[in-house]
Design an enzyme around this catalytic site. Structure first.
Site, PDB file in Angstrom:
ATOM      1  N   HIS A  75       0.845  -1.207   0.000  1.00 34.22           N
ATOM      2  CA  HIS A  75       0.000   0.000   0.000  1.00 34.22           C
ATOM      3  C   HIS A  75       0.872   1.245   0.000  1.00 34.22           C
ATOM      4  O   HIS A  75       1.937   1.275   0.622  1.00 34.22           O
ATOM      5  CB  HIS A  75      -0.993   0.003   1.167  1.00 34.22           C
ATOM      6  CG  HIS A  75      -0.386   0.047   2.540  1.00 34.22           C
ATOM      7  ND1 HIS A  75      -0.014   1.228   3.149  1.00 34.22           N
ATOM      8  CD2 HIS A  75      -0.109  -0.937   3.424  1.00 34.22           C
ATOM      9  CE1 HIS A  75       0.463   0.970   4.355  1.00 34.22           C
ATOM     10  NE2 HIS A  75       0.424  -0.336   4.552  1.00 34.22           N
ATOM     11  N   ASP A  77       0.045   4.453   0.973  1.00 36.68           N
ATOM     12  CA  ASP A  77      -0.129   5.479   1.993  1.00 36.68           C
ATOM     13  C   ASP A  77       0.649   5.143   3.251  1.00 36.68           C
ATOM     14  O   ASP A  77       1.099   4.002   3.436  1.00 36.68           O
ATOM     15  CB  ASP A  77      -1.614   5.652   2.329  1.00 36.68           C
ATOM     16  CG  ASP A  77      -2.227   4.377   2.912  1.00 36.68           C
ATOM     17  OD1 ASP A  77      -1.951   3.290   2.375  1.00 36.68           O
ATOM     18  OD2 ASP A  77      -2.980   4.471   3.907  1.00 36.68           O
ATOM     19  N   ASP A 114       6.284   1.305   6.646  1.00 36.27           N
ATOM     20  CA  ASP A 114       4.964   0.668   6.545  1.00 36.27           C
ATOM     21  C   ASP A 114       4.106   1.556   5.643  1.00 36.27           C
ATOM     22  O   ASP A 114       3.545   2.545   6.079  1.00 36.27           O
ATOM     23  CB  ASP A 114       4.346   0.558   7.942  1.00 36.27           C
ATOM     24  CG  ASP A 114       2.932   0.015   7.931  1.00 36.27           C
ATOM     25  OD1 ASP A 114       2.510  -0.562   6.914  1.00 36.27           O
ATOM     26  OD2 ASP A 114       2.233   0.192   8.957  1.00 36.27           O
ATOM     27  N   GLU A 144      -4.807   2.283   2.862  1.00 41.16           N
ATOM     28  CA  GLU A 144      -4.884   1.051   3.647  1.00 41.16           C
ATOM     29  C   GLU A 144      -5.026   1.354   5.127  1.00 41.16           C
ATOM     30  O   GLU A 144      -5.763   0.682   5.859  1.00 41.16           O
ATOM     31  CB  GLU A 144      -3.629   0.205   3.400  1.00 41.16           C
ATOM     32  CG  GLU A 144      -3.657  -1.179   4.052  1.00 41.16           C
ATOM     33  CD  GLU A 144      -3.067  -1.222   5.448  1.00 41.16           C
ATOM     34  OE1 GLU A 144      -3.187  -2.261   6.112  1.00 41.16           O
ATOM     35  OE2 GLU A 144      -2.480  -0.199   5.900  1.00 41.16           O
ATOM     36  N   GLU A 145      -4.340   2.408   5.580  1.00 41.99           N
ATOM     37  CA  GLU A 145      -4.211   2.647   7.008  1.00 41.99           C
ATOM     38  C   GLU A 145      -5.489   3.125   7.678  1.00 41.99           C
ATOM     39  O   GLU A 145      -5.727   2.822   8.846  1.00 41.99           O
ATOM     40  CB  GLU A 145      -3.084   3.659   7.263  1.00 41.99           C
ATOM     41  CG  GLU A 145      -1.703   3.193   6.814  1.00 41.99           C
ATOM     42  CD  GLU A 145      -1.144   2.076   7.674  1.00 41.99           C
ATOM     43  OE1 GLU A 145      -1.856   1.619   8.594  1.00 41.99           O
ATOM     44  OE2 GLU A 145      -0.002   1.661   7.436  1.00 41.99           O
ATOM     45  N   ASP A 168       3.561  -6.459   3.307  1.00 43.58           N
ATOM     46  CA  ASP A 168       3.126  -5.506   4.325  1.00 43.58           C
ATOM     47  C   ASP A 168       3.177  -6.115   5.719  1.00 43.58           C
ATOM     48  O   ASP A 168       2.332  -5.825   6.565  1.00 43.58           O
ATOM     49  CB  ASP A 168       1.706  -5.017   4.005  1.00 43.58           C
ATOM     50  CG  ASP A 168       1.252  -3.892   4.905  1.00 43.58           C
ATOM     51  OD1 ASP A 168       2.117  -3.164   5.427  1.00 43.58           O
ATOM     52  OD2 ASP A 168       0.031  -3.728   5.091  1.00 43.58           O
ATOM     53  N   HIS A 458       3.517   3.045  13.135  1.00 47.75           N
ATOM     54  CA  HIS A 458       2.403   3.933  13.485  1.00 47.75           C
ATOM     55  C   HIS A 458       2.785   4.904  14.597  1.00 47.75           C
ATOM     56  O   HIS A 458       1.913   5.484  15.239  1.00 47.75           O
ATOM     57  CB  HIS A 458       1.143   3.157  13.891  1.00 47.75           C
ATOM     58  CG  HIS A 458       0.561   2.355  12.769  1.00 47.75           C
ATOM     59  ND1 HIS A 458      -0.667   1.716  12.874  1.00 47.75           N
ATOM     60  CD2 HIS A 458       0.996   2.081  11.529  1.00 47.75           C
ATOM     61  CE1 HIS A 458      -0.926   1.085  11.744  1.00 47.75           C
ATOM     62  NE2 HIS A 458       0.078   1.294  10.910  1.00 47.75           N
TER      63      HIS A 458
END
Length: 483
Positions: A75, A77, A114, A144-145, A168, A458
């Site tokens: 992904h 983003d 990520d 995705e997030e 991922d 994150h």
């Protein structure tokens, strides 16, 4: 180790290019344009769908035309989080990376590995002219997030591949063959602020420096939650004094454990010194509770400007809800041979004060869909009992069930043993992966998820283990050669 010495050179070169492109979730326009130009300049079939997903197809090398078609997927983003005192405009500024020993990190922000490192591996493969492979489709999904939007809206006819390798995951040497499903639950309390009673003292209290982390991968690591720390204090003080809440702000993302937060409240002037004493006692107890997982937490309490307050009845209901709502592991898998593997959890993610309302975001996960429903109902019932004015659930995403007859898994395992002379660990992941949605639209797809080692995703502590990138990239090339 210097950046110019990183291996594989092509992967880290593309990763650096990607980190110069702003790509917060739901704002991936610049990244989409970059990928489109990348594919067209190399004469590769390039498709951008209505959602913004980008698919680039690369023909097989001579003699490999009849090999199984494989999809490489990541992904585009990234989660955009930063230290409280770090200045950055995520919509316009690049991510500044640096090397610290065997790790790559970012200055004051999330790194974007990520899943930028997965994108970089795909780009390196598409750009290379010296590797052996069958027909390849490289899929780059959006958002995705925050909503799995790209995977959720992927056209069922877009992919032609028979196997999908999701890049991922965050532990080299682990092959993920299933994932949890999830939902978010958002509660809103609406009110009209009122004037504070006379003779009240206003206090601002905060916590910062928590470890935080991914609400799936890290939910079982007994880390502190900033929302819970502040809510617990308010609840205890509410039992003793007339606490009047003004603001509660903590957390940024539904899929991250809150690292910092701040509350503003008022108490009768005569009680203010005892509240400070209570705060000092309470914070020392919290430090002791989390002495292993939270080495850098910081607490602060000081005076605040007088302001209008949330009506007492509403304030009490909000504080009770935040005290009662579940955060953390709810249940583990029944098969004890798999160890203490999380099955069901909930993350108390965000509390945000707006002009006339407080909004609370939570996220629930489970590898068993009936227990996901149970977890959502448990969270919902707390907010119902607390009299929330609205409770909204998103559509969620499905779990990905293990395929016991996966040919891709067997090929990948054989390649791993051949390259590294040890066996990989095959496991399910508590986090959500786009594979769950792909399995609905492409039930025939044989899928596997893997990736290099990362920690602190994150959060501004995110870091990428550099040697593991080369191992994973070499493994992907070996799988492409042997699939």
């Amino acid at each position: 180790m210097n950046k110019k010495d990183l291996k594989p050179e092509s992967v880290f070169r593309f990763f650096e290019e990607i980190n110069n492109i702003p790509r917060p979730s739901k704002h991936e326009e610049k990244m989409i344009a970059y990928l489109k130009t990348f594919g067209i300049e190399r004469g590769l079939e390039t498709i951008v769908d209505n959602t913004g997903n980008v698919l680039i197809r690369k023909p097989a090398t001579p003699g490999r035309e009849d090999a199984a078609k494989i999809v490489l997927q990541s992904h585009m983003d990234m989660v955009c989080d930063k230290l409280v005192d770090h200045e950055i405009d995520f919509l316009n500024d690049p991510i500044e990376t640096y090397v610290d020993g065997e790790w790559m990190k970012a200055k004051g922000t999330t790194l974007g590995a990520d899943d930028g490192i997965g994108c970089a591996m795909e780009l390196a493969i598409l750009d290379a002219d010296d590797i052996e492979h069958g027909p390849i489709e490289c899929l780059f999904t959006v958002d995705e997030e925050t909503g799995l939007t790209g995977a959720n809206n992927l056209d069922g006819n877009m992919l032609k591949g028979e196997m999908l390798l999701n890049l991922d995951s965050e532990d080299e040497g682990l092959f993920y063959v299933s994932c949890a499903g999830g939902k978010t639950t958002t509660a809103t309390f609406i009110y009209n602020k009122v004037e504070a009673p006379k003779g009240y003292f206003f206090i601002r209290a905060s916590v910062k420096g928590l470890t935080g982390g991914h609400s799936g991968d890290d939910i079982n690591k007994k880390r502190a939650n900033a929302v819970k720390i502040l809510a617990r204090f308010l609840y205890m003080e509410q039992q003793k004094y007339d606490v009047q809440l003004v603001e509660f702000n903590s957390g940024k993302l539904h899929n991250a454990i809150p690292r910092d937060g701040e509350i503003v409240f008022a108490v009768p002037f005569a009680d203010k010194e005892q509240v400070r004493v209570d705060w000092n006692v309470y914070t020392s107890e919290v430090e002791e509770e989390f002495i292993v997982t939270e080495k850098t937490m910081q607490f602060h309490m000081g005076s605040a400007d007088a302001a209008d307050i949330i009506p007492t009845e509403t304030s009490n209901r909000i504080i009770h809800a935040l005290q009662a709502v579940h955060h953390g592991v709810f249940s583990v898998v029944q098969d004890l041979s798999l160890g203490n593997l999380t099955e069901t959890s909930s993350n108390l993610a965000v509390v945000r004060t707006e002009e006339n309302q407080i909004v609370i975001h939570t996220s629930q996960r489970s590898s068993v869909m009936s227990n996901l429903t149970n977890m959502v109902n448990t969270i919902t019932s707390v907010f119902e009992l607390a009299g929330a004015d609205s409770i909204v659930h998103n559509d969620g995403y499905p779990a990905w069930k293990m395929n016991p007859n996966s040919k891709l898994r067997e090929v990948a395992k054989e390649c791993y043993v051949r390259l590294f002379h040890t066996e990989p660990t095959i496991i399910g992941i508590h986090a959500g992966l786009e594979c769950g949605l792909f399995s609905e639209r492409y039930p025939h797809l044989d899928m596997l998820s893997m990736g290099p080692t990362m920690r602190g995703v994150h959060s501004p502590d995110e870091k990428l283990h550099i040697p593991s990138v080369e191992k994973v990239y070499d493994l992907v090339l070996e799988i492409l050669k042997n699939v």
